[in-house]
Design a protein around this motif. Structure first.
Motif, PDB file in Angstrom:
ATOM      1  N   ARG A  47       4.834  -5.413  -3.674  1.00  0.00           N
ATOM      2  CA  ARG A  47       5.094  -4.731  -2.400  1.00  0.00           C
ATOM      3  C   ARG A  47       4.399  -5.412  -1.232  1.00  0.00           C
ATOM      4  NH1 ARG A  47       4.835   1.404  -1.384  1.00  0.00           N
ATOM      5  NH2 ARG A  47       4.393   0.321   0.506  1.00  0.00           N
ATOM      6  N   GLN A  48       3.297  -6.076  -1.476  1.00  0.00           N
ATOM      7  CA  GLN A  48       2.488  -6.650  -0.407  1.00  0.00           C
ATOM      8  C   GLN A  48       2.863  -8.094  -0.081  1.00  0.00           C
ATOM      9  OE1 GLN A  48       0.718  -4.571   1.128  1.00  0.00           O
ATOM     10  NE2 GLN A  48       0.797  -2.957  -0.380  1.00  0.00           N
ATOM     11  N   ARG A  78       3.271   0.264   5.814  1.00  0.00           N
ATOM     12  CA  ARG A  78       2.685  -0.843   5.059  1.00  0.00           C
ATOM     13  C   ARG A  78       1.748  -1.651   5.942  1.00  0.00           C
ATOM     14  NH1 ARG A  78       7.795  -3.386   2.283  1.00  0.00           N
ATOM     15  NH2 ARG A  78       6.270  -4.785   1.418  1.00  0.00           N
ATOM     16  N   LYS A 104      -3.989  -6.766  -3.798  1.00  0.00           N
ATOM     17  CA  LYS A 104      -4.713  -5.536  -4.122  1.00  0.00           C
ATOM     18  C   LYS A 104      -5.516  -5.057  -2.923  1.00  0.00           C
ATOM     19  CE  LYS A 104      -7.722  -3.473  -7.550  1.00  0.00           C
ATOM     20  NZ  LYS A 104      -8.467  -3.660  -8.783  1.00  0.00           N
ATOM     21  N   ASP A 159      -3.133  -3.455  -0.608  1.00  0.00           N
ATOM     22  CA  ASP A 159      -2.678  -2.178  -1.167  1.00  0.00           C
ATOM     23  C   ASP A 159      -3.752  -1.098  -0.961  1.00  0.00           C
ATOM     24  OD1 ASP A 159      -0.549  -0.820  -2.565  1.00  0.00           O
ATOM     25  OD2 ASP A 159      -1.909  -0.699  -4.287  1.00  0.00           O
ATOM     26  N   GLU A 160      -5.001  -1.453  -1.162  1.00  0.00           N
ATOM     27  CA  GLU A 160      -6.087  -0.493  -0.929  1.00  0.00           C
ATOM     28  C   GLU A 160      -6.188  -0.110   0.541  1.00  0.00           C
ATOM     29  OE1 GLU A 160      -9.434  -2.530  -2.596  1.00  0.00           O
ATOM     30  OE2 GLU A 160      -8.900  -1.979  -4.655  1.00  0.00           O
ATOM     31  N   GLU A 185      -3.731  -0.076   2.638  1.00  0.00           N
ATOM     32  CA  GLU A 185      -2.560   0.784   2.894  1.00  0.00           C
ATOM     33  C   GLU A 185      -2.835   2.210   2.435  1.00  0.00           C
ATOM     34  OE1 GLU A 185       1.845   1.157   0.997  1.00  0.00           O
ATOM     35  OE2 GLU A 185       1.172  -0.840   1.541  1.00  0.00           O
ATOM     36  N   GLN A 186      -3.434   2.351   1.263  1.00  0.00           N
ATOM     37  CA  GLN A 186      -3.739   3.687   0.745  1.00  0.00           C
ATOM     38  C   GLN A 186      -4.797   4.373   1.600  1.00  0.00           C
ATOM     39  OE1 GLN A 186      -4.776   3.274  -3.381  1.00  0.00           O
ATOM     40  NE2 GLN A 186      -2.696   2.694  -3.973  1.00  0.00           N
ATOM     41  N   ALA A 187      -5.791   3.619   2.065  1.00  0.00           N
ATOM     42  CA  ALA A 187      -6.838   4.197   2.905  1.00  0.00           C
ATOM     43  C   ALA A 187      -6.284   4.658   4.243  1.00  0.00           C
ATOM     44  CB  ALA A 187      -7.958   3.178   3.114  1.00  0.00           C
ATOM     45  N   SER A 188      -5.321   3.930   4.784  1.00  0.00           N
ATOM     46  CA  SER A 188      -4.755   4.297   6.088  1.00  0.00           C
ATOM     47  C   SER A 188      -3.816   5.498   5.989  1.00  0.00           C
ATOM     48  CB  SER A 188      -4.012   3.112   6.710  1.00  0.00           C
ATOM     49  OG  SER A 188      -2.843   2.825   5.967  1.00  0.00           O
ATOM     50  N   SER A 189      -3.377   5.824   4.775  1.00  0.00           N
ATOM     51  CA  SER A 189      -2.465   6.951   4.615  1.00  0.00           C
ATOM     52  C   SER A 189      -3.191   8.277   4.490  1.00  0.00           C
ATOM     53  CB  SER A 189      -1.575   6.734   3.387  1.00  0.00           C
ATOM     54  OG  SER A 189      -2.342   6.783   2.212  1.00  0.00           O
ATOM     55  N   TRP A 190      -4.516   8.260   4.449  1.00  0.00           N
ATOM     56  CA  TRP A 190      -5.277   9.505   4.327  1.00  0.00           C
ATOM     57  C   TRP A 190      -5.228  10.248   5.597  1.00  0.00           C
ATOM     58  CZ3 TRP A 190      -7.710  11.609   0.089  1.00  0.00           C
ATOM     59  CH2 TRP A 190      -7.636  10.850  -1.072  1.00  0.00           C
TER      60      TRP A 190
END
Length: 111
Positions: free
Chosen positions: A4-5, A72, A100, A103-104, A106-111
C-alpha cells in the motif's frame, strides 16, 4: 509485503544471469493479484537487459504525498538496490522497512 505504501517499482534484470535470481523472485512476490488489490495504483516496470553479465537493479518509489481522499501518508523516498548482491529475504526486508514506517505514520494520523 507492505504494498500500500509503494507507488512505483522498477526492476532491470538479465534473465540468463544466475545472480538475477533474487530480482526474478522479487518480481514474483510483487506482481500478484493480492498486491494489485492492496494497491491498484502500483506501477511495476520490468526492463530485460540484453547483456548476460549486466547487474540487476531494483528501484522503489514510496508514496509521494499525503492524500486527503484516502488518508495515506507518504514522503516520496526512493530506494535503489543492487539486487545481484542481495538475497530475496534481504530485498523484501529493505523494501518493507520504510513502508512499515509510513504505515505506522498513517495509523498514527488516523487517531
Amino acid at each position: 509485503m507492505l504494498m500500500r505504501q509503494i507507488n512505483d517499482i522498477k526492476v532491470a534484470l538479465s534473465p540468463f544471469n544466475k545472480a538475477s535470481k533474487a530480482s526474478r523472485l522479487f518480481l514474483n512476490r510483487v506482481n500478484t493479484d493480492e498486491a494489485r488489490k492492496l494497491n491498484p495504483a502500483l506501477k511495476i516496470t520490468t526492463t530485460i537487459l540484453n547483456d548476460a553479465q549486466a547487474p540487476s537493479r531494483i528501484d522503489v518509489v514510496y508514496l509521494r504525498q499525503r492524500t486527503k481522499k484516502d488518508g495515506r501518508v507518504g514522503d516520496g523516498q526512493k530506494l535503489g538496490l543492487d539486487a545481484d548482491k542481495l538475497k530475496i529475504d534481504n530485498i523484501v526486508e529493505l523494501v518493507n522497512k520504510h513502508a512499515k514506517k509510513l504505515d505506522e505514520a498513517e495509523q498514527a494520523s488516523s487517531w
